[in-house]
Scaffold this motif. Structure first.
Motif, mmCIF file in Angstrom:
data_model
loop_
_atom_site.group_PDB
_atom_site.id
_atom_site.type_symbol
_atom_site.label_atom_id
_atom_site.label_comp_id
_atom_site.label_asym_id
_atom_site.label_seq_id
_atom_site.Cartn_x
_atom_site.Cartn_y
_atom_site.Cartn_z
ATOM 1 N N ALA A 8 0.820 -1.218 0.000
ATOM 2 C CA ALA A 8 0.000 0.000 0.000
ATOM 3 C C ALA A 8 0.854 1.268 0.000
ATOM 4 O O ALA A 8 0.580 2.216 0.732
ATOM 5 N N VAL A 9 1.898 1.273 -0.830
ATOM 6 C CA VAL A 9 2.732 2.463 -0.964
ATOM 7 C C VAL A 9 2.001 3.464 -1.852
ATOM 8 O O VAL A 9 1.510 3.109 -2.921
ATOM 9 N N VAL A 10 1.923 4.695 -1.390
ATOM 10 C CA VAL A 10 1.197 5.740 -2.116
ATOM 11 C C VAL A 10 2.065 6.990 -2.258
ATOM 12 O O VAL A 10 3.009 7.196 -1.497
ATOM 13 N N LEU A 11 1.757 7.798 -3.238
ATOM 14 C CA LEU A 11 2.341 9.126 -3.383
ATOM 15 C C LEU A 11 1.349 10.086 -2.737
ATOM 16 O O LEU A 11 0.177 10.120 -3.112
ATOM 17 N N HIS A 12 1.810 10.834 -1.737
ATOM 18 C CA HIS A 12 0.886 11.731 -1.027
ATOM 19 C C HIS A 12 1.591 13.027 -0.651
ATOM 20 O O HIS A 12 2.798 13.164 -0.825
ATOM 21 N N SER A 13 0.827 13.963 -0.138
ATOM 22 C CA SER A 13 1.392 15.254 0.248
ATOM 23 C C SER A 13 1.558 15.331 1.759
ATOM 24 O O SER A 13 0.906 14.612 2.518
#
Length: 69
Positions: free
Chosen positions: A18-23
Motif C-alpha cells: 500500500a505504498v502511495v504518493l501523497h502530500s
C-alpha cells in the motif's frame, strides 16, 4: 493520494504494501530548501507540488512512469 504499482522485481510488492504518493506540509516546496524529511516508506511531496503533479496525472490519457531514487 495516488496508489503506486511496481514494475521491477525489486518493487513488485509496492501495491501489496500500500505504498502511495501523497502530500505533507513538512516537505519543502523548493528543491534543496530545508532538511530532508524522514519517510515511513511512501514518497511525499509538498501539497502545492502534488497539486501541480495531479494536473499532469489527470491530463494524461495513459499511466505515468514515476522514477524514485
Amino acid at each position: 493520494m495516488y496508489r503506486l504499482y511496481g514494475l521491477e522485481p525489486s518493487t513488485r510488492n509496492v501495491r501489496r504494501r500500500a505504498v502511495v504518493l501523497h502530500s505533507w506540509v513538512g516537505v519543502p516546496a523548493e528543491p534543496g530548501a530545508g532538511h530532508p524529511i524522514q519517510s515511513e516508506g511512501c514518497p511525499t511531496l509538498n501539497p502545492e507540488v502534488l497539486d501541480a503533479v495531479a494536473e499532469v496525472i489527470a491530463g494524461s490519457p495513459k499511466p505515468l512512469l514515476l522514477r524514485l531514487n
